[in-house]
Design a protein around this motif. Sequence first.
Motif, PDB file in Angstrom:
ATOM      1  N   ALA A  52       0.863  -1.182   0.000  1.00 58.63           N
ATOM      2  CA  ALA A  52       0.000   0.000   0.000  1.00 58.63           C
ATOM      3  C   ALA A  52       0.899   1.232   0.000  1.00 58.63           C
ATOM      4  CB  ALA A  52      -0.901  -0.009   1.223  1.00 58.63           C
ATOM      5  N   THR A  53       0.751   2.069  -1.018  1.00 58.24           N
ATOM      6  CA  THR A  53       1.624   3.238  -1.121  1.00 58.24           C
ATOM      7  C   THR A  53       0.918   4.550  -0.823  1.00 58.24           C
ATOM      8  OG1 THR A  53       1.215   3.325  -3.491  1.00 58.24           O
ATOM      9  CG2 THR A  53       3.192   2.153  -2.773  1.00 58.24           C
ATOM     10  N   ARG A  54      -0.365   4.634  -1.090  1.00 60.62           N
ATOM     11  CA  ARG A  54      -1.090   5.889  -0.857  1.00 60.62           C
ATOM     12  C   ARG A  54      -2.330   5.586  -0.032  1.00 60.62           C
ATOM     13  NH1 ARG A  54      -1.703   9.287  -6.168  1.00 60.62           N
ATOM     14  NH2 ARG A  54      -2.406  10.733  -4.588  1.00 60.62           N
ATOM     15  N   ILE A  55      -2.300   6.019   1.207  1.00 61.75           N
ATOM     16  CA  ILE A  55      -3.431   5.802   2.105  1.00 61.75           C
ATOM     17  C   ILE A  55      -4.030   7.157   2.437  1.00 61.75           C
ATOM     18  CG2 ILE A  55      -4.162   4.963   4.361  1.00 61.75           C
ATOM     19  CD1 ILE A  55      -1.979   2.884   4.211  1.00 61.75           C
ATOM     20  N   THR A  56      -5.331   7.285   2.237  1.00 65.20           N
ATOM     21  CA  THR A  56      -6.051   8.518   2.546  1.00 65.20           C
ATOM     22  C   THR A  56      -6.632   8.385   3.952  1.00 65.20           C
ATOM     23  OG1 THR A  56      -6.631   8.782   0.223  1.00 65.20           O
ATOM     24  CG2 THR A  56      -7.927  10.047   1.829  1.00 65.20           C
ATOM     25  N   PRO A  57      -6.222   9.239   4.887  1.00 67.11           N
ATOM     26  CA  PRO A  57      -6.756   9.164   6.257  1.00 67.11           C
ATOM     27  C   PRO A  57      -8.266   9.405   6.278  1.00 67.11           C
ATOM     28  CG  PRO A  57      -4.862  10.644   6.124  1.00 67.11           C
ATOM     29  CD  PRO A  57      -5.245  10.314   4.724  1.00 67.11           C
ATOM     30  N   VAL A  58      -8.925   8.799   7.269  1.00 64.81           N
ATOM     31  CA  VAL A  58     -10.366   8.965   7.462  1.00 64.81           C
ATOM     32  C   VAL A  58     -10.571   9.723   8.772  1.00 64.81           C
ATOM     33  CG1 VAL A  58     -12.573   7.793   7.755  1.00 64.81           C
ATOM     34  CG2 VAL A  58     -10.840   6.808   6.252  1.00 64.81           C
ATOM     35  N   PRO A  59     -11.051  10.969   8.700  1.00 67.48           N
ATOM     36  CA  PRO A  59     -11.272  11.745   9.927  1.00 67.48           C
ATOM     37  C   PRO A  59     -12.252  11.037  10.863  1.00 67.48           C
ATOM     38  CG  PRO A  59     -11.490  13.136   7.981  1.00 67.48           C
ATOM     39  CD  PRO A  59     -11.401  11.718   7.498  1.00 67.48           C
ATOM     40  N   LEU A  60     -11.957  11.090  12.157  1.00 69.76           N
ATOM     41  CA  LEU A  60     -12.796  10.553  13.220  1.00 69.76           C
ATOM     42  C   LEU A  60     -12.948   9.036  13.201  1.00 69.76           C
ATOM     43  CD1 LEU A  60     -15.625  13.251  13.177  1.00 69.76           C
ATOM     44  CD2 LEU A  60     -13.533  13.221  14.559  1.00 69.76           C
ATOM     45  N   ALA A  61     -12.150   8.338  12.415  1.00 68.47           N
ATOM     46  CA  ALA A  61     -12.199   6.873  12.393  1.00 68.47           C
ATOM     47  C   ALA A  61     -11.474   6.323  13.618  1.00 68.47           C
ATOM     48  CB  ALA A  61     -11.544   6.350  11.123  1.00 68.47           C
ATOM     49  N   PRO A  62     -11.831   5.123  14.060  1.00 73.95           N
ATOM     50  CA  PRO A  62     -11.070   4.494  15.146  1.00 73.95           C
ATOM     51  C   PRO A  62      -9.591   4.397  14.770  1.00 73.95           C
ATOM     52  CG  PRO A  62     -13.048   3.220  14.622  1.00 73.95           C
ATOM     53  CD  PRO A  62     -12.913   4.275  13.562  1.00 73.95           C
ATOM     54  N   SER A  63      -8.718   4.381  15.768  1.00 72.82           N
ATOM     55  CA  SER A  63      -7.277   4.413  15.499  1.00 72.82           C
ATOM     56  C   SER A  63      -6.796   3.214  14.693  1.00 72.82           C
ATOM     57  CB  SER A  63      -6.490   4.504  16.803  1.00 72.82           C
ATOM     58  OG  SER A  63      -6.656   3.320  17.553  1.00 72.82           O
ATOM     59  N   GLU A  64      -7.499   2.077  14.773  1.00 70.49           N
ATOM     60  CA  GLU A  64      -7.099   0.888  14.015  1.00 70.49           C
ATOM     61  C   GLU A  64      -7.252   1.090  12.513  1.00 70.49           C
ATOM     62  OE1 GLU A  64      -9.418   0.859  16.475  1.00 70.49           O
ATOM     63  OE2 GLU A  64      -9.169  -0.904  17.731  1.00 70.49           O
TER      64      GLU A  64
END
Length: 165
Positions: free
Chosen positions: A44-56
């Motif tokens: 996985a090279t490009r991961i888009t963060p998800v606001p307010l998602a659980p830390s896992e």
Amino acid sequence: MTSASDAIEPGLAAFEDSLDYVTVTVGGQLLGLPIARVQDVFIATRITPVPLAPSEIVGLINLRGRVVTAICMRRRMGHADAAPGGADKSELTAVGIDQGGEAFALIVDTVGEVMRLSRTTFELVPIHLDRAWAALAKGVHRLDDRLLVVIDVDAVLNIELPVAA
């Protein structure tokens, strides 16, 4: 006189008496993912963060036009994130899993080999296994030099999501 089907049956019996796993490591521990649950292994090279998602949940990945939820197995199993200065964070090793039509990527430290182990070596989760790990495990196999913890993929993917206000 033996038929061709009689000659095949001993091999089939051995196959039915075995369990196949894709092995991965997380925090130095050898884990086994049932091979039937693994769709692919990728970087996985490009991961888009998800606001307010659980830390896992570390984010979303576009994998061949499909949106994949990336889950950090270190965090899911209660480990600290990898030490700074370690592996390149721009490339993460992932194991692709499908469940209910949804795609997930389990982010692991390393992917090992495929192991075929006898059903007779499978044991229930030991009572002394850490509670967080025991909740994510189906059982164990005692190998010559270490313990293989068999992961319950359904339990790993069962993450409590925050309730919308």
